[in-house]
Design an enzyme around this catalytic site. Structure first.
Site, PDB file in Angstrom:
ATOM      1  N   ALA A   9       0.830  -1.211   0.000  1.00 21.13           N
ATOM      2  CA  ALA A   9       0.000   0.000   0.000  1.00 21.13           C
ATOM      3  C   ALA A   9       0.859   1.253   0.000  1.00 21.13           C
ATOM      4  O   ALA A   9       0.477   2.287   0.527  1.00 21.13           O
ATOM      5  CB  ALA A   9      -0.911  -0.006   1.228  1.00 21.13           C
ATOM      6  N   ARG A  15      -2.850   9.775  -9.325  1.00 21.74           N
ATOM      7  CA  ARG A  15      -3.996  10.062 -10.192  1.00 21.74           C
ATOM      8  C   ARG A  15      -5.292  10.324  -9.439  1.00 21.74           C
ATOM      9  O   ARG A  15      -6.295  10.712 -10.032  1.00 21.74           O
ATOM     10  CB  ARG A  15      -4.189   8.914 -11.197  1.00 21.74           C
ATOM     11  CG  ARG A  15      -3.245   9.034 -12.387  1.00 21.74           C
ATOM     12  CD  ARG A  15      -3.714   8.161 -13.513  1.00 21.74           C
ATOM     13  NE  ARG A  15      -3.296   6.783 -13.315  1.00 21.74           N
ATOM     14  CZ  ARG A  15      -3.944   5.737 -13.841  1.00 21.74           C
ATOM     15  NH1 ARG A  15      -5.031   5.918 -14.547  1.00 21.74           N
ATOM     16  NH2 ARG A  15      -3.508   4.513 -13.631  1.00 21.74           N
ATOM     17  N   GLU A 156       6.486  -7.486 -17.678  1.00 15.76           N
ATOM     18  CA  GLU A 156       5.720  -6.251 -17.557  1.00 15.76           C
ATOM     19  C   GLU A 156       5.479  -5.642 -18.939  1.00 15.76           C
ATOM     20  O   GLU A 156       6.305  -5.809 -19.843  1.00 15.76           O
ATOM     21  CB  GLU A 156       6.486  -5.254 -16.674  1.00 15.76           C
ATOM     22  CG  GLU A 156       6.589  -5.686 -15.217  1.00 15.76           C
ATOM     23  CD  GLU A 156       5.232  -5.954 -14.592  1.00 15.76           C
ATOM     24  OE1 GLU A 156       4.406  -5.022 -14.550  1.00 15.76           O
ATOM     25  OE2 GLU A 156       4.981  -7.094 -14.152  1.00 15.76           O
ATOM     26  N   SER A 407     -52.038  20.510  20.749  1.00 16.17           N
ATOM     27  CA  SER A 407     -51.078  21.073  19.790  1.00 16.17           C
ATOM     28  C   SER A 407     -50.304  22.240  20.365  1.00 16.17           C
ATOM     29  O   SER A 407     -50.794  22.958  21.243  1.00 16.17           O
ATOM     30  CB  SER A 407     -51.834  21.565  18.550  1.00 16.17           C
ATOM     31  OG  SER A 407     -52.470  20.476  17.939  1.00 16.17           O
ATOM     32  N   ALA A 425     -54.290  22.924  24.146  1.00 15.80           N
ATOM     33  CA  ALA A 425     -53.395  23.426  23.103  1.00 15.80           C
ATOM     34  C   ALA A 425     -52.683  24.681  23.570  1.00 15.80           C
ATOM     35  O   ALA A 425     -53.249  25.507  24.288  1.00 15.80           O
ATOM     36  CB  ALA A 425     -54.201  23.724  21.840  1.00 15.80           C
TER      37      ALA A 425
HETATM   38  C1  UD1 Z   1       1.819  -4.580 -10.928  1.00 17.93           C
HETATM   39  C2  UD1 Z   1       2.509  -5.840 -11.426  1.00 17.93           C
HETATM   40  C3  UD1 Z   1       1.874  -6.304 -12.722  1.00 17.93           C
HETATM   41  C4  UD1 Z   1       0.391  -6.523 -12.524  1.00 17.93           C
HETATM   42  C5  UD1 Z   1      -0.264  -5.290 -11.940  1.00 17.93           C
HETATM   43  C6  UD1 Z   1      -1.677  -5.599 -11.544  1.00 17.93           C
HETATM   44  C7  UD1 Z   1       4.844  -5.729 -10.733  1.00 17.93           C
HETATM   45  C8  UD1 Z   1       6.235  -5.379 -11.161  1.00 17.93           C
HETATM   46  N1  UD1 Z   1       3.901  -5.541 -11.658  1.00 17.93           N
HETATM   47  O1  UD1 Z   1       2.039  -3.586 -11.875  1.00 17.93           O
HETATM   48  O2  UD1 Z   1       2.473  -7.494 -13.175  1.00 17.93           O
HETATM   49  O3  UD1 Z   1      -0.223  -6.878 -13.753  1.00 17.93           O
HETATM   50  O4  UD1 Z   1       0.420  -4.855 -10.761  1.00 17.93           O
HETATM   51  O5  UD1 Z   1      -2.335  -4.435 -11.186  1.00 17.93           O
HETATM   52  O6  UD1 Z   1       4.633  -6.172  -9.639  1.00 17.93           O
HETATM   53  N2  UD1 Z   1       3.503  -0.701  -4.481  1.00 17.93           N
HETATM   54  C9  UD1 Z   1       4.232  -0.486  -3.339  1.00 17.93           C
HETATM   55  N3  UD1 Z   1       5.518  -0.048  -3.441  1.00 17.93           N
HETATM   56  C10 UD1 Z   1       6.124   0.149  -4.636  1.00 17.93           C
HETATM   57  C11 UD1 Z   1       5.364  -0.066  -5.815  1.00 17.93           C
HETATM   58  C12 UD1 Z   1       4.072  -0.516  -5.705  1.00 17.93           C
HETATM   59  O7  UD1 Z   1       3.718  -0.655  -2.228  1.00 17.93           O
HETATM   60  O8  UD1 Z   1       7.288   0.528  -4.645  1.00 17.93           O
HETATM   61  C13 UD1 Z   1       2.098  -1.172  -4.362  1.00 17.93           C
HETATM   62  C14 UD1 Z   1       1.099  -0.193  -4.905  1.00 17.93           C
HETATM   63  O9  UD1 Z   1       0.613   0.647  -3.874  1.00 17.93           O
HETATM   64  C15 UD1 Z   1       0.001  -1.109  -5.423  1.00 17.93           C
HETATM   65  C16 UD1 Z   1       0.739  -2.362  -5.820  1.00 17.93           C
HETATM   66  O10 UD1 Z   1       1.976  -2.332  -5.136  1.00 17.93           O
HETATM   67  O11 UD1 Z   1      -0.912  -1.435  -4.417  1.00 17.93           O
HETATM   68  C17 UD1 Z   1       0.969  -2.437  -7.325  1.00 17.93           C
HETATM   69  O12 UD1 Z   1       1.708  -1.321  -7.735  1.00 17.93           O
HETATM   70  P1  UD1 Z   1       1.495  -0.672  -9.155  1.00 17.93           P
HETATM   71  O13 UD1 Z   1       2.437   0.446  -9.323  1.00 17.93           O
HETATM   72  O14 UD1 Z   1       0.058  -0.399  -9.364  1.00 17.93           O
HETATM   73  O15 UD1 Z   1       1.968  -1.879 -10.076  1.00 17.93           O
HETATM   74  P2  UD1 Z   1       1.830  -1.992 -11.632  1.00 17.93           P
HETATM   75  O16 UD1 Z   1       2.995  -1.325 -12.273  1.00 17.93           O
HETATM   76  O17 UD1 Z   1       0.476  -1.627 -12.049  1.00 17.93           O
END
Ligand code: UD1
Ligand code: CA
Length: 459
Positions: A9, A15, A156, A407, A425
């Protein structure tokens, strides 16, 4: 079976364009991360570790009290990828249990789906398991690369060849990994890729090179794996979730005027043959008996409504208890600790707070009943007000059975109206009214003989 859970998380959630960390944005009234924690806790894991990022103390503060004793929090600073995120949690992972990775911004994964993934990995010699989905448009996701049907790695989007981008089976991000192996693989991750990040997904190829089987499991519905990156996606998931809740209510035998126009932000349990009109919002724990009908545009939070009761349009009720065969509204407000017995009628623009109202009593129009105990068969006339607050303290009003409150009466508390008493009332009652008598406080009416209306003077 014992289990470690890691919830990622730390992502920034740019965004969302928000000062609030993404995982604290609400779906069905609860923070996204709270949904994920709930799903994780339902698996009864040994431990849950939440990896939070920049500004994450807010996240921790918001949820640590309700999250459970088995939850630990680690910060990831800076954020160097999903693999790097899991590295921050390794000290919290027990080697004798596998580790399940969840995302804090993917709120709707069903328990059955997670269990299916866990079971698949367990059945394959306690190997590694990945939750995957086949999508029509896989753009942006990590692709599952298979050889002769066996998973060999995840690539990826940004690192994929043209041919790999054609693959429609994607990595949802949810996976389960044998913990000692996970720890060794994490140590071998590099960041030599398009995003210069430590990809958790790279452990798949490492697992395969060590002969570990990668099993896959799939959710029943694609939306179970959708994440929230923007407010548009949040709104979309909210609708998906509400539609699911509505379908379940319909299956359980509740009539919904329009399943697309109901919002349940908590739990709604209904008996047989209940019906709910459009645009009602249910919050917290709401319980309906049998044959309860709820009119349009009601907001109902933590309320129990017994069988045969009708709630008319535009009622607002919170922390209240309503007996059988009552009639409430339209436009009624029940505030905390309003307790209505059987057959009570509360009409338009009547507010009830911290009061109990006895069997068959009625307050049908424009009244405030606060800090009162009202007996059976009492009639509270239009415009009646309990003056319960002297500016410093609250005081009680007691109205005994069969009383009739005329009332526009003010009951200046503390005060008691005896059994069968009648208040004329307009009475301002400052002392107790004896049983069975008429009590009235009103200046004498007079008519002025010979009085004439003023005549307009023409200038
Ligand atoms: C990741 C996956 C991808 C998958 C996709 C699904 C990897 C390299 N890629 O890509 O294969 O299809 O999710 O949605 O794992 N997060 C951290 N710390 C970080 C980076 C991310 O906690 O340094 C958390 C984010 O908060 C999120 C989750 O990891 O909850 C996924 O991160 P996100 O950047 O959305 O990954 P994607 O590049 O979309
Ligand atoms: Ca993502």
């Amino acid at each position: 079976m014992s289990l470690n859970v890691v919830i990622l998380a730390a992502g920034q959630g740019k965004r969302m364009r928000s000062d609030l960390p993404k995982v604290l944005h609400r779906l069905a009234g609860r923070p996204l991360l709270d949904h994920v924690l709930g799903a994780a806790q339902a698996l009864e894991p040994e431990s849950i570790c939440v990896v939070y990022g920049h500004g994450g103390e807010v996240v921790r503060d918001a949820l640590s009290a309700s999250a459970g004793d088995n939850v630990s929090w680690v910060s990831q600073e800076p954020q160097l990828g999903t693999g790097h995120a899991v590295m921050q949690a390794v000290d919290h992972l027990r080697d004798d249990a596998p580790t399940l990775v969840l995302y804090g911004d993917v709120p709707l994964t069903r328990l059955e789906t997670l269990q299916r993934l866990i079971d698949a990995a367990h059945a394959a010699n306690d190997g590694m398991g990945v939750l995957t989905v086949v999508m029509n448009d896989a753009t942006g996701y990590g692709r599952i690369v298979r050889d002769h049907g066996k998973v060999v790695r995840i690539v990826e989007q940004k690192d994929a060849t043209e041919a790999e981008r054609e693959i429609r089976e994607i990595n949802t991000g949810i996976m389960i990994i044998p913990t000692p192996k996970l720890k060794s693989w994490l140590g071998r991750l590099g960041n030599d890729n398009a995003q210069q990040e430590y990809y958790l997904t790279d452990i798949v190829a490492l697992a395969v090179s060590e002969g570990v089987t990668i099993s896959t499991a799939h959710p029943d519905a694609e939306w179970e794996t959708l994440g929230v990156n923007s407010r548009a996606q949040l709104a979309e998931l909210e609708r998906i979730h509400q539609r699911e809740v509505a379908e379940r209510l319909l299956e359980d035998g509740v009539t919904l005027a329009d399943p697309a126009r109901i919002d349940v932000r908590g739990s709604l349990v209904a008996g047989r043959d209940c019906s709910i009109d459009v645009n009602c919002v249910f919050d917290g724990e709401v319980t309906l008996g049998n044959n309860v009908s709820i009119g349009p545009n009601c907001v109902i939070k933590n309320v129990t409504i017994a069988s045969g009761t009708r709630i008319e349009a535009f009622c607002h009720m919170q922390d209240a208890e309503i007996g059988e065969r009552c009639r409430i509204g339209p436009y009624a407000r029940l505030r905390p600790a309003a307790v209505l017995a059987e057959g009570v009628h509360i009409g338009n623009f009547v507010e009830v707070k911290k009061s109990s109202i006895g069997v068959g009593s009625k307050a049908n129009h424009l009244a405030y009943i606060g800090d009162a105990t009202i007996g059976r068969n009492v009639n509270v006339g239009a415009g009646t007000i309990t003056c319960n607050y002297d500016g410093v303290n609250k005081h009680q009003t007691i109205i005994e059975d069969d009383a009739f409150i005329g009332s526009d009466t003010q009951l200046v508390a503390p005060v008691r109206v005896g059994r069968g008493a009648t208040l004329g009332a307009g009475t301002t009652l400052t002392r107790d009214a004896p049983a069975d008598q008429l009590t009235i406080s009103r200046s004498l009416q007079k008519s002025v003989i010979g009085w004439k209306r003023p005549v307009k003077i023409n200038k």
